[in-house]
Design a protein around this motif. Structure first.
Motif, PDB file in Angstrom:
ATOM      1  N   VAL A 108      -9.215  -3.917  -0.586  1.00 36.29           N
ATOM      2  CA  VAL A 108      -7.917  -4.600  -0.601  1.00 36.29           C
ATOM      3  C   VAL A 108      -7.240  -4.340   0.742  1.00 36.29           C
ATOM      4  CG1 VAL A 108      -5.677  -4.809  -1.735  1.00 36.29           C
ATOM      5  CG2 VAL A 108      -7.714  -4.282  -3.098  1.00 36.29           C
ATOM      6  N   PHE A 109      -6.723  -5.410   1.338  1.00 36.09           N
ATOM      7  CA  PHE A 109      -6.052  -5.337   2.626  1.00 36.09           C
ATOM      8  C   PHE A 109      -4.592  -5.735   2.463  1.00 36.09           C
ATOM      9  CE2 PHE A 109     -10.498  -6.088   3.424  1.00 36.09           C
ATOM     10  CZ  PHE A 109     -10.789  -5.278   4.512  1.00 36.09           C
ATOM     11  N   LEU A 110      -3.767  -5.308   3.406  1.00 33.83           N
ATOM     12  CA  LEU A 110      -2.375  -5.751   3.457  1.00 33.83           C
ATOM     13  C   LEU A 110      -1.845  -5.531   4.855  1.00 33.83           C
ATOM     14  CD1 LEU A 110      -0.423  -3.017   3.508  1.00 33.83           C
ATOM     15  CD2 LEU A 110      -0.956  -2.997   1.092  1.00 33.83           C
ATOM     16  N   GLU A 111      -0.745  -6.208   5.150  1.00 32.60           N
ATOM     17  CA  GLU A 111       0.008  -5.966   6.374  1.00 32.60           C
ATOM     18  C   GLU A 111       1.388  -5.474   5.965  1.00 32.60           C
ATOM     19  OE1 GLU A 111      -1.235  -9.279   6.060  1.00 32.60           O
ATOM     20  OE2 GLU A 111      -2.997  -9.019   7.307  1.00 32.60           O
ATOM     21  N   VAL A 112       1.910  -4.535   6.719  1.00 30.01           N
ATOM     22  CA  VAL A 112       3.236  -3.997   6.451  1.00 30.01           C
ATOM     23  C   VAL A 112       3.961  -3.843   7.785  1.00 30.01           C
ATOM     24  CG1 VAL A 112       2.368  -1.605   6.466  1.00 30.01           C
ATOM     25  CG2 VAL A 112       4.536  -2.135   5.304  1.00 30.01           C
ATOM     26  N   ARG A 113       5.248  -4.118   7.758  1.00 30.13           N
ATOM     27  CA  ARG A 113       6.046  -3.991   8.983  1.00 30.13           C
ATOM     28  C   ARG A 113       5.973  -2.559   9.509  1.00 30.13           C
ATOM     29  NH1 ARG A 113      10.605  -7.995   9.792  1.00 30.13           N
ATOM     30  NH2 ARG A 113      11.507  -6.308  11.015  1.00 30.13           N
ATOM     31  N   ARG A 124       0.230   4.423   1.542  1.00 30.32           N
ATOM     32  CA  ARG A 124      -0.597   5.605   1.822  1.00 30.32           C
ATOM     33  C   ARG A 124      -0.786   6.444   0.557  1.00 30.32           C
ATOM     34  NH1 ARG A 124       2.307   5.571   6.614  1.00 30.32           N
ATOM     35  NH2 ARG A 124       3.743   7.139   5.838  1.00 30.32           N
ATOM     36  N   SER A 125       0.278   6.562  -0.245  1.00 31.73           N
ATOM     37  CA  SER A 125       0.175   7.360  -1.474  1.00 31.73           C
ATOM     38  C   SER A 125      -0.792   6.733  -2.478  1.00 31.73           C
ATOM     39  CB  SER A 125       1.559   7.543  -2.116  1.00 31.73           C
ATOM     40  OG  SER A 125       1.981   6.360  -2.782  1.00 31.73           O
ATOM     41  N   LEU A 126      -1.054   5.438  -2.333  1.00 28.96           N
ATOM     42  CA  LEU A 126      -2.002   4.745  -3.205  1.00 28.96           C
ATOM     43  C   LEU A 126      -3.422   4.762  -2.625  1.00 28.96           C
ATOM     44  CD1 LEU A 126       0.237   1.702  -4.145  1.00 28.96           C
ATOM     45  CD2 LEU A 126      -0.426   3.592  -5.652  1.00 28.96           C
ATOM     46  N   GLY A 127      -3.581   5.355  -1.451  1.00 28.79           N
ATOM     47  CA  GLY A 127      -4.903   5.475  -0.859  1.00 28.79           C
ATOM     48  C   GLY A 127      -5.197   4.512   0.270  1.00 28.79           C
ATOM     49  N   PHE A 128      -4.254   3.666   0.652  1.00 31.72           N
ATOM     50  CA  PHE A 128      -4.457   2.751   1.776  1.00 31.72           C
ATOM     51  C   PHE A 128      -4.483   3.546   3.082  1.00 31.72           C
ATOM     52  CE2 PHE A 128      -3.114  -0.318  -1.342  1.00 31.72           C
ATOM     53  CZ  PHE A 128      -3.707  -1.520  -0.953  1.00 31.72           C
ATOM     54  N   GLU A 129      -5.318   3.083   4.002  1.00 32.56           N
ATOM     55  CA  GLU A 129      -5.399   3.689   5.326  1.00 32.56           C
ATOM     56  C   GLU A 129      -5.117   2.635   6.385  1.00 32.56           C
ATOM     57  OE1 GLU A 129      -9.277   5.413   5.677  1.00 32.56           O
ATOM     58  OE2 GLU A 129      -8.814   6.990   4.229  1.00 32.56           O
ATOM     59  N   SER A 130      -4.445   3.038   7.454  1.00 32.41           N
ATOM     60  CA  SER A 130      -4.186   2.130   8.576  1.00 32.41           C
ATOM     61  C   SER A 130      -5.490   1.863   9.302  1.00 32.41           C
ATOM     62  CB  SER A 130      -3.184   2.748   9.541  1.00 32.41           C
ATOM     63  OG  SER A 130      -1.956   2.975   8.898  1.00 32.41           O
ATOM     64  N   LYS A 149      -5.983  -0.830   4.601  1.00 35.70           N
ATOM     65  CA  LYS A 149      -7.133  -1.142   3.751  1.00 35.70           C
ATOM     66  C   LYS A 149      -7.306  -0.061   2.699  1.00 35.70           C
ATOM     67  CE  LYS A 149     -12.165  -1.343   4.142  1.00 35.70           C
ATOM     68  NZ  LYS A 149     -13.289  -1.261   5.105  1.00 35.70           N
ATOM     69  N   LEU A 150      -7.695  -0.491   1.506  1.00 36.14           N
ATOM     70  CA  LEU A 150      -8.014   0.422   0.407  1.00 36.14           C
ATOM     71  C   LEU A 150      -9.398   0.082  -0.115  1.00 36.14           C
ATOM     72  CD1 LEU A 150      -7.221   2.561  -1.773  1.00 36.14           C
ATOM     73  CD2 LEU A 150      -6.335   0.629  -3.117  1.00 36.14           C
ATOM     74  N   GLU A 151     -10.268   1.076  -0.172  1.00 41.00           N
ATOM     75  CA  GLU A 151     -11.578   0.918  -0.815  1.00 41.00           C
ATOM     76  C   GLU A 151     -11.359   1.206  -2.299  1.00 41.00           C
ATOM     77  OE1 GLU A 151     -14.714   0.452   0.655  1.00 41.00           O
ATOM     78  OE2 GLU A 151     -14.005   0.397   2.721  1.00 41.00           O
ATOM     79  N   LEU A 152     -11.674   0.221  -3.137  1.00 41.20           N
ATOM     80  CA  LEU A 152     -11.457   0.397  -4.572  1.00 41.20           C
ATOM     81  C   LEU A 152     -12.631   1.099  -5.232  1.00 41.20           C
ATOM     82  CD1 LEU A 152      -9.920  -2.949  -5.832  1.00 41.20           C
ATOM     83  CD2 LEU A 152      -8.782  -0.776  -5.463  1.00 41.20           C
TER      84      LEU A 152
END
Length: 162
Positions: A108-113, A124-130, A149-152
């Motif tokens: 899962v990918f995302l963009e954040v300001r 980050r607390s959900l496991g996403f990494e820059s 990005k988060l590896e599920l």
């Protein structure tokens, strides 16, 4: 606080747009773009309402996850200003991640300001990494986007939602 989550529909559009315009004042999505997202067969949108007030949308999130795809993209996430810092963003993210797992998504990918420290901390607390930066992505403010990005895994944390 407890929320009821349900799939978003076009009938939620006016409530979603109220939140969208209050949260993303300078770079809000247009109503037509949001309508297209809600109508697409490739997206999964969820809204949260307060228990006992099913017509009052307090937050929403949307994810692009085409059928049979192994990647998904969190398109948007917003919580009404009067219920911020109560955990609703986390609840919405967990709902979208459960959907992603159910759809067979692996990443899962995302963009954040870059200037949104609260959202970055949540992700980050959900496991996403820059994994990168998109310079000047958010316009007209010319703010960079942090790509995450988060590896599920097959299972994720349980979240109690009524």
């Amino acid at each position: 606080m407890t929320w009821k989550l349900r799939a978003a529909t076009v009938s939620d559009l006016s409530h979603i747009m109220q939140i969208e315009n209050s949260v993303f004042a300078t770079d809000a999505w247009s109503e037509s773009a949001m309508r297209s997202e809600l109508e697409s067969a490739h997206t999964h949108y969820v809204v949260a309402t307060a228990l006992g007030a099913p017509d009052i949308v307090q937050g929403y999130g949307g994810m692009l996850a085409p059928q049979l795809a192994t990647e998904a993209d969190i398109q948007t996430l917003a919580v009404a200003p009067d219920v911020r810092r109560m955990g609703l963003g986390r609840v919405l993210m967990h709902a979208m991640l459960r959907t992603a797992r159910a759809e067979g998504v692996r990443e899962v990918f995302l963009e954040v300001r870059a200037d949104n420290d609260g959202a970055q901390a949540l992700y980050r607390s959900l496991g996403f990494e820059s994994i990168g930066v998109r310079p000047g992505y958010y316009q007209p403010d010319d703010v960079d986007a942090i790509v995450m990005k988060l590896e599920l895994t097959r299972q994720g944390p349980a979240v109690g939602v009524s």
